[in-house]
Design an enzyme around this catalytic site. Structure first.
Site, PDB file in Angstrom:
ATOM      1  N   ARG A  51       0.836  -1.198   0.000  1.00 37.52           N
ATOM      2  CA  ARG A  51       0.000   0.000   0.000  1.00 37.52           C
ATOM      3  C   ARG A  51       0.875   1.254   0.000  1.00 37.52           C
ATOM      4  NH1 ARG A  51      -1.871   2.474   4.477  1.00 37.52           N
ATOM      5  NH2 ARG A  51      -1.908   0.552   5.707  1.00 37.52           N
ATOM      6  N   TYR A 103     -16.885  14.790 -17.535  1.00 36.05           N
ATOM      7  CA  TYR A 103     -17.383  13.436 -17.304  1.00 36.05           C
ATOM      8  C   TYR A 103     -18.398  13.423 -16.163  1.00 36.05           C
ATOM      9  CZ  TYR A 103     -17.314   8.620 -15.601  1.00 36.05           C
ATOM     10  OH  TYR A 103     -17.675   7.375 -15.153  1.00 36.05           O
ATOM     11  N   ASP A 175      -7.460  17.393 -16.409  1.00 37.42           N
ATOM     12  CA  ASP A 175      -7.723  16.006 -16.761  1.00 37.42           C
ATOM     13  C   ASP A 175      -7.261  15.812 -18.201  1.00 37.42           C
ATOM     14  OD1 ASP A 175      -8.863  13.572 -17.655  1.00 37.42           O
ATOM     15  OD2 ASP A 175     -10.469  13.712 -16.159  1.00 37.42           O
ATOM     16  N   LYS A 200      -8.116   4.245 -19.818  1.00 32.61           N
ATOM     17  CA  LYS A 200      -8.406   4.621 -21.193  1.00 32.61           C
ATOM     18  C   LYS A 200      -7.172   4.463 -22.098  1.00 32.61           C
ATOM     19  CE  LYS A 200     -12.488   5.736 -19.514  1.00 32.61           C
ATOM     20  NZ  LYS A 200     -12.334   5.784 -18.061  1.00 32.61           N
TER      21      LYS A 200
END
Length: 381
Positions: A51, A103, A175, A200
């Site tokens: 982590r 989005y 973004d 993506k």
């Protein structure tokens, strides 16, 4: 050529080279381990618990930082987790200016989660610098933009936004999912933080979820958020994104080549009312795109003449898949009105152009003739 002067395509293929594998592996090994052995008290290898740090994820983070020209990269389990980590930099009563065309999941995060914690937002057409400046308040801390925007392909002038932000001592967050660092590098245009849905174009194969942050500021704070909330990218998924990045340049070139031809075909199609693609000279923002990017990408939105065409055509596609998401090697067509942007209120959707006649096309690497034939068969009923 020195190590520091490697060009983007070479970095994509070869990675960051921050740490060579001790056994000489060309492909970064998948360190599928939750924890790491210590040799003794206060004798760490540099890796303790995945982590906090993992060698596979670290290689991805170093690689994407080099590609974006940033100081540090961070890999998260999804794009939304990456956005969440950035928003956590702010406190109650802070104000953020956000692109109004964005989005739907990002809108949902701001409106349905962070508004209840006192984060204020104003949605603005960020292509209009005057409107952005008029929206700045005493408590404004950041400007969050998508460019090209999703799904209307609005082009925001990053340099003008960052200059404005610096004048008011606020952050610029971009973004960069639609173009990737291959076509656009916002940090070099003055932005402070860049976000990607690595799912993506970076991954590129519709087979994994990932989120990326590259930052020049608040590096320690973002690292703290990443470790504390735990939404880190797994070693295997980190490896998948690294593998995807190796072919990013050639994929994007092919996808863009296809998209240019398809956008021109759609512009001549009698069933299509309007085409939104940054590579068309008639597209609003074309000149800005030419100035700040090295390519137009492969995302196209287009409006058909009648709502009835949508339902009929979506059943007819054979080569193009009717599915959410974007950026993969397979072409996907999406209906934003009820899929990706359903979280946005209908009146806002209609105002910014996300109508019930709009389709969004993510162009893949298939033979462009097959794609155009599929569009022709599906739209020209």
């Amino acid at each position: 050529m020195s190590e520091n002067c490697r060009r983007l395509e070479t970095i994509m293929v070869q990675g960051s080279r921050e740490k060579e594998d001790i056994k000489g592996a060309i492909s970064t090994p998948i360190y599928q381990s939750a924890t790491f052995k210590h040799h003794g008290l206060n004798e760490s290898t540099g890796y303790d618990y995945s982590r906090s740090e993992n060698p596979t994820r670290e290689e991805l983070e170093n690689t994407i930082a080099k590609l974006e020209g940033g100081k540090a990269g961070f890999a998260f389990s999804t794009g939304m987790a990456a956005i969440d980590a950035v928003i956590r930099l702010f406190i109650p009563k802070d104000h953020i200016i956000v692109s109004e065309d964005l989005y739907g999941g990002t809108y949902r995060l701001f409106e349905e989660i962070y508004r209840r914690y006192g984060i204020e937002t104003t949605y603005v057409d960020t292509t209009d610098i005057k409107k952005v400046e008029e929206s700045i308040k005493k408590n404004t801390k950041a400007i969050f933009i998508e460019t090209p925007s999703n799904p209307m392909m609005r082009i925001t002038d990053i340099s003008k936004i960052t200059s404005l932000a610096k004048a008011f001592k606020i952050l610029t967050i971009v973004d960069n999912t639609f173009l990737s660092p291959y076509f656009q590098r916002p940090l070099l245009l003055g932005a402070d933080i860049v976000i990607h849905s690595g799912t993506k174009f970076l991954g590129g194969h519709n087979d994994t979820l990932a989120g990326i942050i590259v930052a020049n500021k608040f590096i320690e704070e973002i690292k703290f958020m990443q470790v504390s909330t735990g939404a880190v990218l797994s070693p295997f998924d980190s490896w998948l994104i690294l593998r995807g990045i190796k072919t990013l340049a050639i994929r994007l070139e092919k996808q863009q080549k296809n998209a240019i031809k398809i956008s021109k075909w759609l512009s001549e199609c009698k069933r299509v009312k309007k085409v939104y693609y940054p590579g068309l000279k008639a597209h609003k923002g074309y000149d800005i795109s030419v100035k700040q990017t090295t390519g137009f990408g492969s995302m196209i939105s287009f409006e058909v003449n009648e709502r009835e065409i949508i339902e009929k055509s979506l059943k007819k596609f054979q080569t193009i898949y009717f599915a959410e998401s974007l950026g993969g090697v397979e072409s996907l067509i999406t209906y934003p009105y009820i899929q990706t942007h359903a979280s946005i209120p209908e009146d806002i959707r209609n105002r910014i152009g996300i109508k019930d006649t709009l389709l969004r096309l993510s162009v893949g690497i298939e033979n462009v003739k097959d794609l155009i034939e599929d569009l022709d068969r599906s739209l020209n009923l």
